[in-house]
Motif scaffolding. Structure first.
Motif, PDB file in Angstrom:
ATOM      1  N   GLY A 280      -6.753   2.525  -2.203  1.00  0.00           N
ATOM      2  CA  GLY A 280      -8.005   2.323  -2.912  1.00  0.00           C
ATOM      3  C   GLY A 280      -7.830   1.837  -4.330  1.00  0.00           C
ATOM      4  N   THR A 281      -6.598   1.703  -4.775  1.00  0.00           N
ATOM      5  CA  THR A 281      -6.371   1.200  -6.129  1.00  0.00           C
ATOM      6  C   THR A 281      -6.473  -0.322  -6.200  1.00  0.00           C
ATOM      7  OG1 THR A 281      -3.977   1.390  -5.701  1.00  0.00           O
ATOM      8  CG2 THR A 281      -5.040   3.169  -6.933  1.00  0.00           C
ATOM      9  N   LYS A 282      -6.658  -0.946  -5.063  1.00  0.00           N
ATOM     10  CA  LYS A 282      -7.041  -2.357  -5.019  1.00  0.00           C
ATOM     11  C   LYS A 282      -8.357  -2.468  -4.257  1.00  0.00           C
ATOM     12  CE  LYS A 282      -2.530  -4.611  -5.453  1.00  0.00           C
ATOM     13  NZ  LYS A 282      -1.569  -5.573  -4.835  1.00  0.00           N
ATOM     14  N   ASP A 283      -9.244  -3.313  -4.742  1.00  0.00           N
ATOM     15  CA  ASP A 283     -10.575  -3.422  -4.148  1.00  0.00           C
ATOM     16  C   ASP A 283     -10.530  -3.829  -2.683  1.00  0.00           C
ATOM     17  OD1 ASP A 283     -11.715  -2.712  -6.537  1.00  0.00           O
ATOM     18  OD2 ASP A 283     -12.188  -4.760  -7.155  1.00  0.00           O
ATOM     19  N   SER A 284      -9.502  -4.549  -2.284  1.00  0.00           N
ATOM     20  CA  SER A 284      -9.438  -5.074  -0.920  1.00  0.00           C
ATOM     21  C   SER A 284      -8.879  -4.077   0.090  1.00  0.00           C
ATOM     22  CB  SER A 284      -8.578  -6.343  -0.894  1.00  0.00           C
ATOM     23  OG  SER A 284      -7.258  -6.055  -1.340  1.00  0.00           O
TER      24      SER A 284
ATOM     25  N   ARG B 131       0.820  -1.214   0.000  1.00  0.00           N
ATOM     26  CA  ARG B 131       0.000   0.000   0.000  1.00  0.00           C
ATOM     27  C   ARG B 131       0.853   1.262   0.000  1.00  0.00           C
ATOM     28  NH1 ARG B 131      -2.100   2.695   4.487  1.00  0.00           N
ATOM     29  NH2 ARG B 131      -4.035   3.883   4.159  1.00  0.00           N
ATOM     30  N   ALA B 132       2.009   1.200   0.644  1.00  0.00           N
ATOM     31  CA  ALA B 132       2.885   2.370   0.715  1.00  0.00           C
ATOM     32  C   ALA B 132       3.444   2.755  -0.643  1.00  0.00           C
ATOM     33  CB  ALA B 132       4.032   2.102   1.687  1.00  0.00           C
ATOM     34  N   GLU B 133       3.395   1.841  -1.601  1.00  0.00           N
ATOM     35  CA  GLU B 133       3.960   2.087  -2.932  1.00  0.00           C
ATOM     36  C   GLU B 133       2.932   2.580  -3.941  1.00  0.00           C
ATOM     37  OE1 GLU B 133       7.195   1.882  -3.584  1.00  0.00           O
ATOM     38  OE2 GLU B 133       7.486   1.428  -1.445  1.00  0.00           O
ATOM     39  N   ARG B 134       1.688   2.782  -3.499  1.00  0.00           N
ATOM     40  CA  ARG B 134       0.644   3.167  -4.452  1.00  0.00           C
ATOM     41  C   ARG B 134      -0.422   3.999  -3.735  1.00  0.00           C
ATOM     42  NH1 ARG B 134      -3.510  -0.284  -3.286  1.00  0.00           N
ATOM     43  NH2 ARG B 134      -2.918  -2.127  -2.087  1.00  0.00           N
ATOM     44  N   VAL B 135      -1.421   4.415  -4.466  1.00  0.00           N
ATOM     45  CA  VAL B 135      -2.515   5.202  -3.900  1.00  0.00           C
ATOM     46  C   VAL B 135      -3.510   4.256  -3.230  1.00  0.00           C
ATOM     47  CG1 VAL B 135      -4.440   6.742  -4.449  1.00  0.00           C
ATOM     48  CG2 VAL B 135      -2.238   7.021  -5.615  1.00  0.00           C
TER      49      VAL B 135
END
Length: 343
Positions: free
Chosen positions: A213-217, A207-211
């Motif tokens: 909410g960009t994964k549904d989970s 999660r620290a590497e992306r925005v």
């Protein structure tokens, strides 16, 4: 209905609480917290003192979001202003409190894994407001209200601190944990297994590497972990999960969660006595609530009735609706509370 902000009959002051209790908190979150204070029409023209309603938010909510505007709907600060502008409700100060954390929320509890958010609210925010504004500074004239996790905080805070709060309103507040929380555990365990090798730390690293909410989970995982940090955080700052890798309950950890279930708390004499002392208790939820918090509301209502809270002090209602888009319910409870804490 304008699609942008409308002028208020009262006014909102934006300020900052410098919290010593949140300084150096385990998550590294700011100890300086924004606070919005609504002053009703006429505040500047009189020397009178006012009752106070503290308003707290649901999970992932922060104080700036109160003014978010959805199409064809108005944000709560404007709806609250309407309550007092109409002139048929006793005026009150409304305080919008921030308790955001890097995990999305605090449940308004003291936890070694998140910080001392219960004490911050009770021992810093309340005295800060009383010192700066003309309040009726006693429990009989002080209420707390919220929705979802904010509704949870509105239930448990007066039970823990009846010396401070004499009334509450909970809208779809987290309650009846066996029903609202535990059904999600197998799904979260499966997601952890299939995506992150069963390790929450690998989720946080991803999660620290992306925005967010960009994964549904993302929301499912952060929410359950955030709840665990509030209910079963450990003294060393680690977090114990209430379920194992199969999604089955871990009894000793789950017991820690249940000790903070408002339904179970209400059945304990210490907390039942606090609830019996309340001047007003508002409980509602939508019949179609996705988290089954209509059942939580029903169970909490039954619990306080069983423990002898007088019916004439309680307003309970299940309405047609779901968990979201129920901000139109908040001014109803605000008016009802103000009619009672003004006396």
């Amino acid at each position: 209905m304008l699609p942008w902000s409308s002028p208020l009959a009262g006014r909102v002051e934006h300020d900052v609480v410098n919290s010593e209790l949140l300084r150096d908190n385990p998550l590294g979150d700011p100890h300086e917290r924004p606070v919005y204070v609504y002053l009703p029409p006429g505040y500047d023209d009189s020397g009178r003192r006012y009752p106070v309603v503290y308003v707290i938010q649901g999970y992932t909510g922060h104080v700036g979001m109160w003014f978010n505007r959805m199409p064809f709907r108005r944000p709560f600060p404007e709806l609250a202003d309407d309550v007092f502008a109409a002139g048929d409700t006793p005026p009150a100060i409304v305080v919008y409190v921030d308790a955001w954390t890097a995990l999305g929320g605090s449940q308004y509890l003291d936890s070694p894994a998140t910080g001392r958010y219960h004490s911050y609210l009770c021992d810093e925010v309340v005295p800060w407001v009383d010192a700066r504004y003309r309040t009726l500074a006693d429990r009989a004239h002080r209420a707390i209200a919220g929705k979802s996790s904010g509704g949870y905080g509105a239930m448990i805070t007066p039970m823990l601190r009846p010396d401070l709060f004499g009334a509450l309103a909970t809208h779809a507040g987290d309650a009846l944990f066996d029903v609202c929380y535990s059904p999600d555990f197998p799904r979260v365990a499966r997601t952890l297994r299939d995506t992150y090798e069963g390790d929450f730390q690998k989720f946080f690293a991803d999660r620290a590497e992306r925005v967010h909410g960009t994964k549904d989970s993302d929301m499912d995982l952060i929410e359950i972990y955030g709840y665990a940090a509030a209910y079963s955080g450990n003294e060393d700052g680690t977090v114990s999960l209430p379920f194992d890798d199969t999604g089955a309950l871990v009894p000793d950890v789950w017991a820690r969660w249940l000790r903070r279930d408002p339904v179970r708390m209400a059945a304990q004499e210490e907390y039942a006595q606090a609830l019996r002392s309340m001047k007003a208790i508002w409980i509602d939820a939508g019949r179609g609530d996705e988290y089954f918090l209509d059942f939580g509301a029903t169970a909490f209502h039954r619990a306080i009735s069983t423990e002898g809270v007088p019916d004439d002090r309680v307003r309970f209602e299940l309405f047609d609706g779901r968990h979201g888009a129920i901000e139109y319910r908040y001014p109803l409870s605000l008016k009802w509370l103000c009619d009672r804490i003004a006396e």
